[in-house]
Design a protein around this motif. Sequence first.
Motif, mmCIF file in Angstrom:
data_model
loop_
_atom_site.group_PDB
_atom_site.id
_atom_site.type_symbol
_atom_site.label_atom_id
_atom_site.label_comp_id
_atom_site.label_asym_id
_atom_site.label_seq_id
_atom_site.Cartn_x
_atom_site.Cartn_y
_atom_site.Cartn_z
ATOM 1 N N VAL A 1 0.711 -0.728 -0.196
ATOM 2 C CA VAL A 1 0.689 0.246 -0.174
ATOM 3 C C VAL A 1 0.982 1.443 0.168
ATOM 4 O O VAL A 1 0.936 2.240 -0.770
ATOM 5 N N ARG A 2 2.322 1.436 0.844
ATOM 6 C CA ARG A 2 2.965 2.001 0.748
ATOM 7 C C ARG A 2 3.648 2.538 -0.039
ATOM 8 O O ARG A 2 3.839 3.652 -0.599
ATOM 9 N N ILE A 3 3.865 1.545 -1.065
ATOM 10 C CA ILE A 3 4.227 1.976 -2.690
ATOM 11 C C ILE A 3 3.867 2.110 -3.380
ATOM 12 O O ILE A 3 4.534 2.724 -4.387
ATOM 13 N N CYS A 4 2.693 1.580 -3.527
ATOM 14 C CA CYS A 4 2.542 2.033 -4.802
ATOM 15 C C CYS A 4 1.636 3.035 -5.290
ATOM 16 O O CYS A 4 1.499 4.511 -4.244
ATOM 17 N N PRO A 5 2.417 3.848 -6.668
ATOM 18 C CA PRO A 5 2.097 5.608 -6.422
ATOM 19 C C PRO A 5 0.740 5.580 -7.312
ATOM 20 O O PRO A 5 0.304 6.810 -7.280
ATOM 21 N N ASP A 6 0.352 4.876 -7.465
ATOM 22 C CA ASP A 6 -1.625 4.783 -7.912
ATOM 23 C C ASP A 6 -2.593 4.914 -7.214
ATOM 24 O O ASP A 6 -3.493 5.398 -6.377
ATOM 25 N N LYS A 7 -1.820 4.166 -5.068
ATOM 26 C CA LYS A 7 -2.897 3.958 -4.903
ATOM 27 C C LYS A 7 -3.962 3.149 -5.009
ATOM 28 O O LYS A 7 -5.030 3.304 -4.214
ATOM 29 N N CYS A 8 -3.808 1.730 -5.597
ATOM 30 C CA CYS A 8 -4.807 1.983 -5.838
ATOM 31 C C CYS A 8 -5.326 -0.418 -4.693
ATOM 32 O O CYS A 8 -5.698 -1.066 -5.610
ATOM 33 N N ILE A 9 -4.437 0.154 -3.988
ATOM 34 C CA ILE A 9 -4.281 -1.165 -2.381
ATOM 35 C C ILE A 9 -4.608 -0.460 -2.041
ATOM 36 O O ILE A 9 -4.146 0.456 -1.202
ATOM 37 N N HIS A 10 -6.180 -1.004 -1.113
ATOM 38 C CA HIS A 10 -6.452 -1.359 0.563
ATOM 39 C C HIS A 10 -6.610 -2.501 1.066
ATOM 40 O O HIS A 10 -7.206 -3.216 0.284
ATOM 41 N N ILE A 11 -5.859 -2.107 1.929
ATOM 42 C CA ILE A 11 -5.885 -3.613 3.416
ATOM 43 C C ILE A 11 -6.543 -2.759 4.436
ATOM 44 O O ILE A 11 -5.912 -2.316 4.797
ATOM 45 N N VAL A 12 -7.240 -4.070 4.687
ATOM 46 C CA VAL A 12 -7.387 -3.758 6.295
ATOM 47 C C VAL A 12 -7.441 -5.007 6.970
ATOM 48 O O VAL A 12 -7.427 -6.184 6.616
#
Length: 167
Positions: free
Chosen positions: A78-89
């Motif tokens: 999540v932190r490294i994704c430049p597009d912010k397309c990953i969401h984790i809970v």
Amino acid sequence: SQPARTGLAADIVGTALSILKGLWVTLITFWRPKVTLQYPHRDPAEDYKPRPGYRGDFALITDRETGQLRCTACMSCVRICPDKCIHIVGEGKGKERKPTEFYIDIGLCMFCHLCVEACPFEAITMTTDYEQSEYDPRALIRDLNTLTARGIEFEDVQRVQTVCQPE
């Protein structure tokens, strides 16, 4: 005045010949067999395989010994994704931490492979599945169940092969 008329006539004839040549090429090409695939409506008998290192859809890898996901919801991807397309809970602590929600919106993803490289547990990989076109943008969101089901066939992370040779 005579040389100007000769130049004008030559330009007119040259233009007419150029147009006729273009129409001739179009006419010949019109009758050739078509090679364009009307994606995604194509012959399913053609079994296309992408080249090695192709970055396709995503999968979460399950540990064969324990049967549990390797993902510990550490949020590195999540932190490294430049597009912010990953969401984790995630929930739990330490090694018992597991994701309760995991979404990847491949409609936003630029398939840079950074999430795979950043994962310390080698829990996420990219498959060679290239069939990702959808009519509904909501179908481009991959959830935890979908990603886990895709990851069953993988034991190791698919590494992207580089074409550069070390000097």
